[in-house]
Design a protein around this motif. Structure first.
Motif, PDB file in Angstrom:
ATOM      1  N   LEU A  49       0.862  -1.180   0.000  1.00 18.18           N
ATOM      2  CA  LEU A  49       0.000   0.000   0.000  1.00 18.18           C
ATOM      3  C   LEU A  49       0.897   1.228   0.000  1.00 18.18           C
ATOM      4  N   VAL A  50       0.868   1.970  -1.103  1.00 15.30           N
ATOM      5  CA  VAL A  50       1.708   3.157  -1.235  1.00 15.30           C
ATOM      6  C   VAL A  50       0.939   4.346  -0.656  1.00 15.30           C
ATOM      7  N   ILE A  51       1.492   4.961   0.385  1.00 18.21           N
ATOM      8  CA  ILE A  51       0.756   5.944   1.184  1.00 18.21           C
ATOM      9  C   ILE A  51       1.453   7.301   1.174  1.00 18.21           C
ATOM     10  N   PRO A  52       0.737   8.347   1.592  1.00 20.20           N
ATOM     11  CA  PRO A  52       1.375   9.667   1.674  1.00 20.20           C
ATOM     12  C   PRO A  52       2.421   9.693   2.795  1.00 20.20           C
ATOM     13  N   GLU A  53       3.308  10.647   2.728  1.00 18.96           N
ATOM     14  CA  GLU A  53       4.275  10.827   3.807  1.00 18.96           C
ATOM     15  C   GLU A  53       3.529  11.131   5.109  1.00 18.96           C
ATOM     16  N   ASN A  54       3.960  10.492   6.183  1.00 22.10           N
ATOM     17  CA  ASN A  54       3.337  10.623   7.509  1.00 22.10           C
ATOM     18  C   ASN A  54       1.900  10.106   7.521  1.00 22.10           C
ATOM     19  N   GLY A  55       1.581   9.207   6.605  1.00 20.96           N
ATOM     20  CA  GLY A  55       0.211   8.708   6.512  1.00 20.96           C
ATOM     21  C   GLY A  55       0.001   7.309   7.039  1.00 20.96           C
ATOM     22  N   GLU A  56       1.002   6.752   7.749  1.00 21.42           N
ATOM     23  CA  GLU A  56       0.892   5.348   8.163  1.00 21.42           C
ATOM     24  C   GLU A  56      -0.251   5.122   9.153  1.00 21.42           C
ATOM     25  N   GLU A  57      -0.408   6.012  10.114  1.00 23.97           N
ATOM     26  CA  GLU A  57      -1.469   5.827  11.111  1.00 23.97           C
ATOM     27  C   GLU A  57      -2.841   5.872  10.453  1.00 23.97           C
ATOM     28  N   LEU A  58      -3.034   6.828   9.553  1.00 25.67           N
ATOM     29  CA  LEU A  58      -4.303   6.951   8.847  1.00 25.67           C
ATOM     30  C   LEU A  58      -4.564   5.721   7.981  1.00 25.67           C
ATOM     31  N   ALA A  59      -3.514   5.241   7.320  1.00 21.62           N
ATOM     32  CA  ALA A  59      -3.653   4.070   6.460  1.00 21.62           C
ATOM     33  C   ALA A  59      -3.970   2.826   7.277  1.00 21.62           C
ATOM     34  N   GLN A  60      -3.314   2.678   8.434  1.00 19.01           N
ATOM     35  CA  GLN A  60      -3.551   1.512   9.271  1.00 19.01           C
ATOM     36  C   GLN A  60      -4.988   1.485   9.781  1.00 19.01           C
ATOM     37  N   GLN A  61      -5.483   2.638  10.168  1.00 21.24           N
ATOM     38  CA  GLN A  61      -6.877   2.724  10.607  1.00 21.24           C
ATOM     39  C   GLN A  61      -7.831   2.376   9.468  1.00 21.24           C
ATOM     40  N   ALA A  62      -7.450   2.758   8.264  1.00 19.61           N
ATOM     41  CA  ALA A  62      -8.333   2.553   7.113  1.00 19.61           C
ATOM     42  C   ALA A  62      -8.444   1.090   6.720  1.00 19.61           C
ATOM     43  N   ILE A  63      -7.332   0.353   6.719  1.00 16.98           N
ATOM     44  CA  ILE A  63      -7.377  -1.023   6.206  1.00 16.98           C
ATOM     45  C   ILE A  63      -7.583  -2.059   7.294  1.00 16.98           C
ATOM     46  N   GLY A  64      -7.429  -1.694   8.562  1.00 18.12           N
ATOM     47  CA  GLY A  64      -7.625  -2.665   9.622  1.00 18.12           C
ATOM     48  C   GLY A  64      -6.555  -3.736   9.613  1.00 18.12           C
ATOM     49  N   GLU A  65      -6.952  -4.948   9.966  1.00 15.10           N
ATOM     50  CA  GLU A  65      -5.989  -6.047  10.094  1.00 15.10           C
ATOM     51  C   GLU A  65      -5.959  -6.894   8.825  1.00 15.10           C
ATOM     52  N   VAL A  66      -5.230  -6.441   7.835  1.00 12.61           N
ATOM     53  CA  VAL A  66      -4.996  -7.229   6.633  1.00 12.61           C
ATOM     54  C   VAL A  66      -3.543  -7.680   6.683  1.00 12.61           C
ATOM     55  N   ALA A  67      -3.342  -8.959   6.996  1.00 13.78           N
ATOM     56  CA  ALA A  67      -2.003  -9.463   7.322  1.00 13.78           C
ATOM     57  C   ALA A  67      -0.997  -9.290   6.192  1.00 13.78           C
ATOM     58  N   ALA A  68      -1.475  -9.363   4.948  1.00 13.03           N
ATOM     59  CA  ALA A  68      -0.546  -9.328   3.814  1.00 13.03           C
ATOM     60  C   ALA A  68      -0.105  -7.916   3.444  1.00 13.03           C
ATOM     61  N   ALA A  69      -0.671  -6.884   4.072  1.00 11.63           N
ATOM     62  CA  ALA A  69      -0.412  -5.508   3.650  1.00 11.63           C
ATOM     63  C   ALA A  69       0.858  -4.934   4.271  1.00 11.63           C
TER      64      ALA A  69
END
Length: 382
Positions: free
Chosen positions: A57-77
């Motif tokens: 998952l290619v995300i914006p800079e400083n966007g990891e927390e937002l991305a993690q909240q968005a996708i939940g627990e997807v082990a392969a991500a």
């Protein structure tokens, strides 16, 4: 959703590094809610269900927390920070896969939340003979070339196609094509990058469902989609057990026997909700053979069903419950049941109906050997 073994092994890159400001959402559009969950989660879950591993998952800079909240627990991500352009973001995603290169890779725009298994099947079929494939749709409107607000010419729509994602590639070839790109101009998509490197790109039939969410109106209410499910359950009445019905405890000479608290009313509602979104049945999610559910409150089962309805992009519209018994009398407890069920589902009690009937002393309910319940659930996608 297609099963993982329906497709050959593949990795996936979901591009979610853009700002998405035209959509008018409080967060970048790929992380905004659409049909019950964040936009990006729809495609990530679909790719995971199809067997993608890993998913970058290619995300914006400083966007990891937002991305993690968005996708939940997807082990392969896994997360990779994107670049200034989409092309640079894809290149970074490809480089993240290069140490353990897959044979095939899917590249997809997060702003296209719906991925159909049939499209994936067509893409992988095309990869047998080609190094890249992209889903396309015909152009149905007439086309005009604009110059200063005036028609300056026309284009032949019969030879033009609307290009969508996901796009599929043989990994080594698309990585090499990105590495050899001169840097300017910026390519519109990865199929163009592969084509510029001298490789053919196959066209496969696309799908209107792959529409890209771009503007604020794309997030507005659409024509509602309604689905219904039906549930039925029965439990035996025995002495010495507590009687739980509709989420409340009722004083009675007998109670219902079962692995959990045996709340036959909530169990019927759970099966109705699961049926409405084709998510199996209560026994599949809470098997009687699992000691975790011994004596468990059926509240948990109902809340789990509500979560699955939401994950499918729906919300509960109404519940119609009928309890079938000779005793106890349900009337004095009807409002309490309606309130409890509504509270567990997060809806107003006006959308919960609780009724009762007897079988005129016929059958096991008539002999007071057990209590049965049936329910209908309507869910809505807005």
């Amino acid at each position: 959703m297609a099963k993982a073994n329906s497709f050959p092994p593949f990795a996936a890159i979901v591009v979610a590094a853009g700002k998405g400001i035209r959509a008018g959402q409080p967060v970048p559009k790929q992380f905004a809610n659409w049909r019950g969950k964040p936009v990006v989660r729809h495609s990530v879950e679909a790719l995971a269900a199809a067997g993608a591993d890993p998913i970058i998952l290619v995300i914006p800079e400083n966007g990891e927390e937002l991305a993690q909240q968005a996708i939940g627990e997807v082990a392969a991500a896994r997360f990779v920070v994107g670049g200034k352009t989409r092309q640079e973001s894809v290149r970074r995603g490809l480089e993240a896969l290069a140490q353990q290169p897959p044979e095939r890779v899917i590249v997809h725009d997060a702003a296209r939340p719906e991925i159909r298994p049939a499209v994936l099947h067509r893409l992988f079929t095309a990869l047998v003979e080609h190094k890249g494939a992209a889903p396309v749709l015909p152009v149905v409107d007439s086309l005009s070339i604009d110059k200063d607000g005036l028609m300056a010419g026309s284009a032949d729509r019969d030879t033009l196609r609307r290009v969508q994602t996901p796009q599929a590639f043989r990994f080594a070839d698309i990585l090499s094509a990105h590495r050899s790109w001169p840097g300017a101009p910026t390519a519109g998509d990865d199929a163009q990058v592969l084509k510029a490197a001298g490789h053919d790109v196959a066209h496969v039939e696309g799908d209107e469902a792959l529409k890209k969410l771009t503007f604020a109106e794309d997030f507005m209410s659409e024509t509602p989609i309604y689905r219904t499910g039906m549930g039925y359950d029965v439990h035996r009445l025995v002495a010495g057990e507590e009687l739980w019905l509709g989420g409340i405890r009722i004083e009675h000479s007998h109670g219902l026997s079962g692995h959990s608290d045996a709340d036959v009313a909530l169990h019927a509602i759970v099966d109705a909700m699961l049926g409405a979104v084709a998510a199996g049945d209560i026994g599949q999610h809470f098997p009687p053979s699992d000691d975790r559910w011994k004596g468990a409150s059926s509240d948990q089962f109902l809340q789990h069903a509500a979560d699955l309805v939401a994950e499918a992009g729906y919300q509960v519209g109404n519940i119609d419950l009928t309890i079938i018994c000779e005793a106890p009398k349900i009337g004095p407890h009807r409002d309490a049941m309606r309130s409890r069920i509504a509270g567990l589902l997060g809806i107003d009690s006006q959308f919960v109906s609780v009724k009762a009937t007897t079988t005129e002393r016929l059958g096991y309910t008539g002999r007071q050997e057990g209590i049965a319940a049936q329910a209908v659930a309507t869910v809505i996608r807005i």
